[in-house]
Design a protein around this motif. Structure first.
Motif, PDB file in Angstrom:
ATOM      1  N   SER A 279      -1.251  14.037  -1.412  1.00 55.56           N
ATOM      2  CA  SER A 279       0.065  14.200  -0.777  1.00 55.56           C
ATOM      3  C   SER A 279       0.425  13.575   0.185  1.00 55.56           C
ATOM      4  O   SER A 279       1.550  13.182   0.525  1.00 55.56           O
ATOM      5  N   VAL A 280      -0.512  13.246   1.211  1.00 54.57           N
ATOM      6  CA  VAL A 280      -0.222  12.369   2.373  1.00 54.57           C
ATOM      7  C   VAL A 280       0.031  11.126   1.818  1.00 54.57           C
ATOM      8  O   VAL A 280       1.043  10.480   2.142  1.00 54.57           O
ATOM      9  N   THR A 281      -0.735  10.567   0.754  1.00 58.43           N
ATOM     10  CA  THR A 281      -0.361   9.108   0.190  1.00 58.43           C
ATOM     11  C   THR A 281       1.019   8.941  -0.254  1.00 58.43           C
ATOM     12  O   THR A 281       1.638   8.112   0.197  1.00 58.43           O
ATOM     13  N   ASN A 282       1.361  10.047  -0.908  1.00 56.63           N
ATOM     14  CA  ASN A 282       2.523  10.048  -1.639  1.00 56.63           C
ATOM     15  C   ASN A 282       3.687  10.114  -0.746  1.00 56.63           C
ATOM     16  O   ASN A 282       4.806   9.417  -0.850  1.00 56.63           O
ATOM     17  N   ASN A 283       3.511  11.096   0.320  1.00 61.71           N
ATOM     18  CA  ASN A 283       4.531  11.007   1.399  1.00 61.71           C
ATOM     19  C   ASN A 283       4.848   9.744   2.343  1.00 61.71           C
ATOM     20  O   ASN A 283       5.797   9.195   2.548  1.00 61.71           O
ATOM     21  N   LEU A 284       3.602   8.796   2.506  1.00 58.44           N
ATOM     22  CA  LEU A 284       3.555   7.675   3.198  1.00 58.44           C
ATOM     23  C   LEU A 284       4.391   6.816   2.368  1.00 58.44           C
ATOM     24  O   LEU A 284       5.124   5.845   2.833  1.00 58.44           O
ATOM     25  N   LEU A 285       3.929   6.625   0.994  1.00 57.01           N
ATOM     26  CA  LEU A 285       4.627   5.800   0.203  1.00 57.01           C
ATOM     27  C   LEU A 285       6.157   5.927   0.042  1.00 57.01           C
ATOM     28  O   LEU A 285       7.006   4.920  -0.004  1.00 57.01           O
ATOM     29  N   ARG A 286       6.395   7.211   0.370  1.00 54.56           N
ATOM     30  CA  ARG A 286       8.006   7.633   0.270  1.00 54.56           C
ATOM     31  C   ARG A 286       8.575   7.007   1.510  1.00 54.56           C
ATOM     32  O   ARG A 286       9.867   6.339   1.502  1.00 54.56           O
ATOM     33  N   ILE A 287       7.997   7.231   2.675  1.00 56.47           N
ATOM     34  CA  ILE A 287       8.553   6.604   3.932  1.00 56.47           C
ATOM     35  C   ILE A 287       8.611   5.158   3.915  1.00 56.47           C
ATOM     36  O   ILE A 287       9.634   4.568   4.301  1.00 56.47           O
ATOM     37  N   ILE A 288       7.792   4.588   3.171  1.00 51.87           N
ATOM     38  CA  ILE A 288       7.635   2.970   2.931  1.00 51.87           C
ATOM     39  C   ILE A 288       8.737   2.610   2.325  1.00 51.87           C
ATOM     40  O   ILE A 288       9.659   1.373   2.521  1.00 51.87           O
ATOM     41  N   SER A 289       8.832   3.321   1.286  1.00 51.59           N
ATOM     42  CA  SER A 289      10.055   3.195   0.533  1.00 51.59           C
ATOM     43  C   SER A 289      11.552   2.926   0.700  1.00 51.59           C
ATOM     44  O   SER A 289      12.333   1.985   0.811  1.00 51.59           O
ATOM     45  N   GLN A 290      11.612   4.176   1.834  1.00 57.64           N
ATOM     46  CA  GLN A 290      13.106   4.229   2.325  1.00 57.64           C
ATOM     47  C   GLN A 290      13.218   3.088   3.509  1.00 57.64           C
ATOM     48  O   GLN A 290      14.263   2.602   3.727  1.00 57.64           O
ATOM     49  N   ALA A 291      12.112   2.757   4.100  1.00 58.57           N
ATOM     50  CA  ALA A 291      11.980   1.743   5.097  1.00 58.57           C
ATOM     51  C   ALA A 291      12.414   0.405   4.618  1.00 58.57           C
ATOM     52  O   ALA A 291      13.110  -0.569   5.256  1.00 58.57           O
ATOM     53  N   ARG A 292      11.719   0.223   3.226  1.00 56.08           N
ATOM     54  CA  ARG A 292      12.088  -1.158   2.952  1.00 56.08           C
ATOM     55  C   ARG A 292      13.361  -1.478   2.484  1.00 56.08           C
ATOM     56  O   ARG A 292      13.994  -2.393   2.284  1.00 56.08           O
ATOM     57  N   PHE A 293      14.167  -0.214   1.800  1.00 54.83           N
ATOM     58  CA  PHE A 293      15.514  -0.352   1.578  1.00 54.83           C
ATOM     59  C   PHE A 293      16.354  -0.548   2.785  1.00 54.83           C
ATOM     60  O   PHE A 293      17.326  -1.344   2.304  1.00 54.83           O
ATOM     61  N   GLU A 294      16.226   0.041   3.810  1.00 58.27           N
ATOM     62  CA  GLU A 294      16.862  -0.077   5.270  1.00 58.27           C
ATOM     63  C   GLU A 294      16.631  -1.563   5.463  1.00 58.27           C
ATOM     64  O   GLU A 294      17.584  -2.164   6.072  1.00 58.27           O
ATOM     65  N   ILE A 295      15.403  -2.225   5.472  1.00 56.27           N
ATOM     66  CA  ILE A 295      15.277  -3.726   5.479  1.00 56.27           C
ATOM     67  C   ILE A 295      16.182  -4.498   4.776  1.00 56.27           C
ATOM     68  O   ILE A 295      16.922  -5.275   5.292  1.00 56.27           O
ATOM     69  N   MET A 564       8.412  -7.927   8.634  1.00 51.98           N
ATOM     70  CA  MET A 564       8.590  -6.409   8.328  1.00 51.98           C
ATOM     71  C   MET A 564       8.262  -5.969   6.936  1.00 51.98           C
ATOM     72  O   MET A 564       7.269  -5.353   6.605  1.00 51.98           O
ATOM     73  N   SER A 565       8.820  -6.588   5.998  1.00 47.17           N
ATOM     74  CA  SER A 565       8.907  -6.035   4.706  1.00 47.17           C
ATOM     75  C   SER A 565       7.519  -6.629   3.813  1.00 47.17           C
ATOM     76  O   SER A 565       6.934  -5.893   3.508  1.00 47.17           O
ATOM     77  N   GLU A 566       7.120  -7.739   4.277  1.00 48.07           N
ATOM     78  CA  GLU A 566       5.651  -8.227   3.924  1.00 48.07           C
ATOM     79  C   GLU A 566       4.569  -7.460   4.412  1.00 48.07           C
ATOM     80  O   GLU A 566       3.650  -6.986   3.705  1.00 48.07           O
ATOM     81  N   LYS A 567       4.595  -6.948   5.716  1.00 47.71           N
ATOM     82  CA  LYS A 567       3.671  -5.993   6.312  1.00 47.71           C
ATOM     83  C   LYS A 567       3.943  -4.713   5.308  1.00 47.71           C
ATOM     84  O   LYS A 567       2.570  -4.202   5.258  1.00 47.71           O
ATOM     85  N   LEU A 568       4.926  -4.189   5.202  1.00 48.01           N
ATOM     86  CA  LEU A 568       5.118  -2.721   4.557  1.00 48.01           C
ATOM     87  C   LEU A 568       4.494  -3.126   3.093  1.00 48.01           C
ATOM     88  O   LEU A 568       3.908  -2.133   2.570  1.00 48.01           O
ATOM     89  N   ASN A 569       4.769  -4.200   2.597  1.00 42.43           N
ATOM     90  CA  ASN A 569       4.108  -4.539   1.047  1.00 42.43           C
ATOM     91  C   ASN A 569       2.765  -4.240   1.189  1.00 42.43           C
ATOM     92  O   ASN A 569       2.044  -3.680   0.374  1.00 42.43           O
ATOM     93  N   GLU A 570       1.984  -4.800   2.312  1.00 37.12           N
ATOM     94  CA  GLU A 570       0.700  -4.915   2.187  1.00 37.12           C
ATOM     95  C   GLU A 570       0.001  -3.391   2.251  1.00 37.12           C
ATOM     96  O   GLU A 570      -0.791  -3.037   1.682  1.00 37.12           O
ATOM     97  N   ILE A 571       0.567  -2.676   3.366  1.00 37.82           N
ATOM     98  CA  ILE A 571       0.464  -1.187   3.497  1.00 37.82           C
ATOM     99  C   ILE A 571       0.445  -0.659   2.097  1.00 37.82           C
ATOM    100  O   ILE A 571      -0.103   0.553   1.963  1.00 37.82           O
ATOM    101  N   ASN A 572       1.808  -0.714   1.569  1.00 38.75           N
ATOM    102  CA  ASN A 572       2.217  -0.141   0.260  1.00 38.75           C
ATOM    103  C   ASN A 572       1.032  -0.324  -0.927  1.00 38.75           C
ATOM    104  O   ASN A 572       0.599   0.550  -1.300  1.00 38.75           O
ATOM    105  N   ASP A 573       0.507  -1.522  -0.718  1.00 36.70           N
ATOM    106  CA  ASP A 573      -0.536  -1.944  -1.793  1.00 36.70           C
ATOM    107  C   ASP A 573      -1.863  -1.134  -1.472  1.00 36.70           C
ATOM    108  O   ASP A 573      -2.641  -0.523  -2.286  1.00 36.70           O
ATOM    109  N   LYS A 574      -2.038  -1.081   0.095  1.00 39.97           N
ATOM    110  CA  LYS A 574      -3.145  -0.383   0.413  1.00 39.97           C
ATOM    111  C   LYS A 574      -3.354   1.190  -0.252  1.00 39.97           C
ATOM    112  O   LYS A 574      -4.335   1.797  -0.544  1.00 39.97           O
TER     113      LYS A 574
END
Length: 584
Positions: A279-295, A564-574
């Motif tokens: 649940s926490v993982t999916n919620n974090l992935l959701r936050i990253i998805s929205q942040a990447r869109f805004e970038i 920022m986008s590259e860093k988010l991609n790294e966290i997303n992969d993790k």
């Protein structure tokens, strides 16, 4: 998934959250809430069993220290909760909201029948923190009073806590057969059989052959009651505690406690730990998805033709107004659902409780009256008044715990439905913007993690109600047999009034707390819509503002956004790796 893997994945998620919070595009609030979910996640283990089964010894054995007093008399209806802390601290929580920290040697004064007869001190629960490795990963041990003791309210407490536990440890012992009270209790709670673990304590009293015979006999009895075959774990709490205190692995293995602990831990991780990680993982992935869109949106606004951009912003503003109207609808619907919960659950439950309570307390009052007619009229009046207050107080305290849990679950169910609707609205807005500005967006579904915050209490109103005449000169001057009847009649009227007053008081306090929970939820959830609108608008505005500062500023900002986008991609992969590890 093992306990060590669960602990590792928890730490990995916390590390991801720390990294995310260093990125400009990530808003802090949702991440901090998810961090709190991880850090405060608990596995509630309720320990149940008849008095003198070795329940307290088992808890001390699990903790590895003599924390709880081994009682020589049955406990009161006081629940004792053991949770992790850096030092041994004991806090007593009272029904009126007071909290007192006490010394360990004072604990029996609050949790035993001798020190606190019939809970005269009005204790709600006792919470003990202790730096036990067993508690470090979020396990909470909840010690309930003995099932089937001479005090009925003890058994009632066990009934109340079992539904909200993650697992229950039901203690049997080789030196005593199961009592009728224990079998009746198990028959009533057999719907929870999937999470009840049976332990046969004092296994060191018998040889291997006798242990197996005892297990087979107990299994046959339990099969008749529970309707299913159950596994029984023989243990010696005494040996386990001695082994941990002397650091003897050989003695610990002889106690057989490690075998049971492994089975229990696997159950808890599969049942609850895995769900939390996902649940926490999916919620974090959701936050990253929205942040990447805004970038990506800000990058687009740095380079897209201004005329085209302004037209799209105008279209977005129209959509934004539609979403804000939808937000108002959510508010109205949430208010209606909360009112229905009060009417359809709380009000009905209060009326049902009053109807069941009245004849029971009335019968007890008459019995008490018949047993104490030898008192003087003045003494009888005082004794009957105290009897009414004590009985009604205990009844409402027990019922309130159960009703509190029931209402919390009902409200959480409402909240989770609304969270899904609000998430769909946010996703729809992001998809609309994605198509409008021609930027890819991945909608990620995540489970709602809202829970109602605890902290409810009410003050029992025990002021005398219309009793002035009871102790009046006229009543006391009457012949004793007439005065006794008048006092009993008036006391029955008093009983009705006390129950009505407490019902109203409890109803008001429940409604007040529910309204506060509703306002907390409303603010937090509707904030998600506002934050999404603000995030999209801010991304466009930043890009357009940057363009006015010249080409150099635009290029520098582009580089920052790409990093920022590259860093988010790294966290997303993790995070995707963590999600995969859950199923290994």
């Amino acid at each position: 998934m093992s306990v060590s893997t669960y602990s590792h994945l928890k730490n990995e998620l916390l590390s991801c959250i720390d990294e995310m919070l260093t990125i400009e595009a990530i808003r802090g609030c949702p991440c901090e809430e998810l961090r709190e979910k991880i850090e405060k996640n608990t596995f509630n283990l309720v320990v149940v069993g008849q008095f003198k089964r070795g329940k307290t010894s088992l808890i001390n054995a699990l903790l590895g220290a003599d924390i709880l007093p081994v009682a020589v008399v049955p406990l009161t209806s006081i629940v004792t909760i053991m949770t992790y802390g850096e030092a041994l601290r004991i806090k007593v929580y009272f029904n009126d909201g007071r909290v007192s920290e006490i010394k360990p040697e004072s604990l029996p004064e609050y949790v035993t029948e001798k020190g606190n007869p019939k809970n005269i001190k009005d204790v709600s629960e006792v919470i003990i923190t202790y730096p036990s490795p067993y508690l470090k990963d979020g396990v909470r041990l909840i010690d309930t009073p003995g099932v089937g003791s001479i005090y009925q309210h003890n058994t009632d407490v066990a009934y109340q806590y079992l539904p909200k536990s993650d697992a229950a440890l039901f203690l049997l012992s080789v030196d005593q057969p199961m009592s009728k009270a224990e079998l009746d209790f198990l028959n009533d709670v057999k719907e929870y059989s999937n999470k009840i673990f049976f332990l046969l304590n004092k296994a060191d009293y018998l040889n291997e052959k006798d242990i197996q015979e005892s297990i087979e006999f107990s299994k046959a009895v339990l099969r008749d009651v529970m309707g299913v075959d159950v596994k029984i774990f023989p243990v010696s709490a005494r040996l386990a505690l001695e082994a941990k205190q002397s650091n003897s692995q050989e003695m610990l293995q002889k106690s057989r406690l490690p075998e049971f602990s492994d089975v229990l831990n696997r159950f808890l991780i599969e049942e609850k730990g895995k769900i939390l990680i996902l649940s926490v993982t999916n919620n974090l992935l959701r936050i990253i998805s929205q942040a990447r869109f805004e970038i990506e949106l800000e990058l687009k606004s740095l380079t897209a033709p201004l005329d085209e951009l302004q037209k799209k912003v105008s279209v977005f503003e129209t959509k934004k107004q539609e979403v804000l109207l939808e937000k108002q609808d959510f508010d109205i619907l949430l208010d209606g659902e909360t009112k229905r919960l009060l009417k359809n659950i709380l009000d009905e439950d209060i009326e049902k409780f009053k109807k069941e309570l009245m004849p029971q307390v009335m019968a007890n009052l008459e019995n008490y009256y018949n047993e104490n007619k030898g008192m003087s009229l003045k003494e009888l009046h005082k004794a009957l008044e105290q009897q009414v207050i004590t009985e009604v107080k205990q009844a409402f305290s027990g019922w309130r715990v159960v009703e509190d849990e029931k209402l919390a679950k009902a409200f959480e169910s409402i909240c989770k439905r609304f969270i899904l609707k609000i998430n769909d609205t946010v996703d729809e807005l992001l998809k609309f913007s994605s198509e409008l500005f021609q930027i890819p967006f991945d909608a990620i579904k995540a489970e709602a993690l809202w829970t109602v915050k605890s902290g409810f209490y009410y003050k029992f109103k025990d002021e005398p109600v219309g009793l002035e005449m009871l102790a009046g000169t006229l009543t006391l001057a009457l012949p004793k047999f007439i005065g006794e009847r008048i006092i009993l009649k008036k006391m029955k009227e008093y009983l009705h009034q006390v129950i009505d007053i407490q019902s109203g008081r409890v109803r008001y306090d429940f409604a007040e707390r529910l309204d506060k929970s509703k306002l907390d939820f409303r603010w937090e959830m509707l904030q998600r819509i506002d934050a999404t609108i603000e995030g999209i608008s801010a991304a466009i505005k930043k890009g357009m503002t940057q363009r006015q500062r010249g080409e150099k500023e635009v290029r520098e900002r582009e580089q920052v956004l790409i990093e920022m986008s590259e860093k988010l991609n790294e966290i997303n992969d993790k995070l995707l790796e963590i999600r995969g590890d859950v199923y290994v």
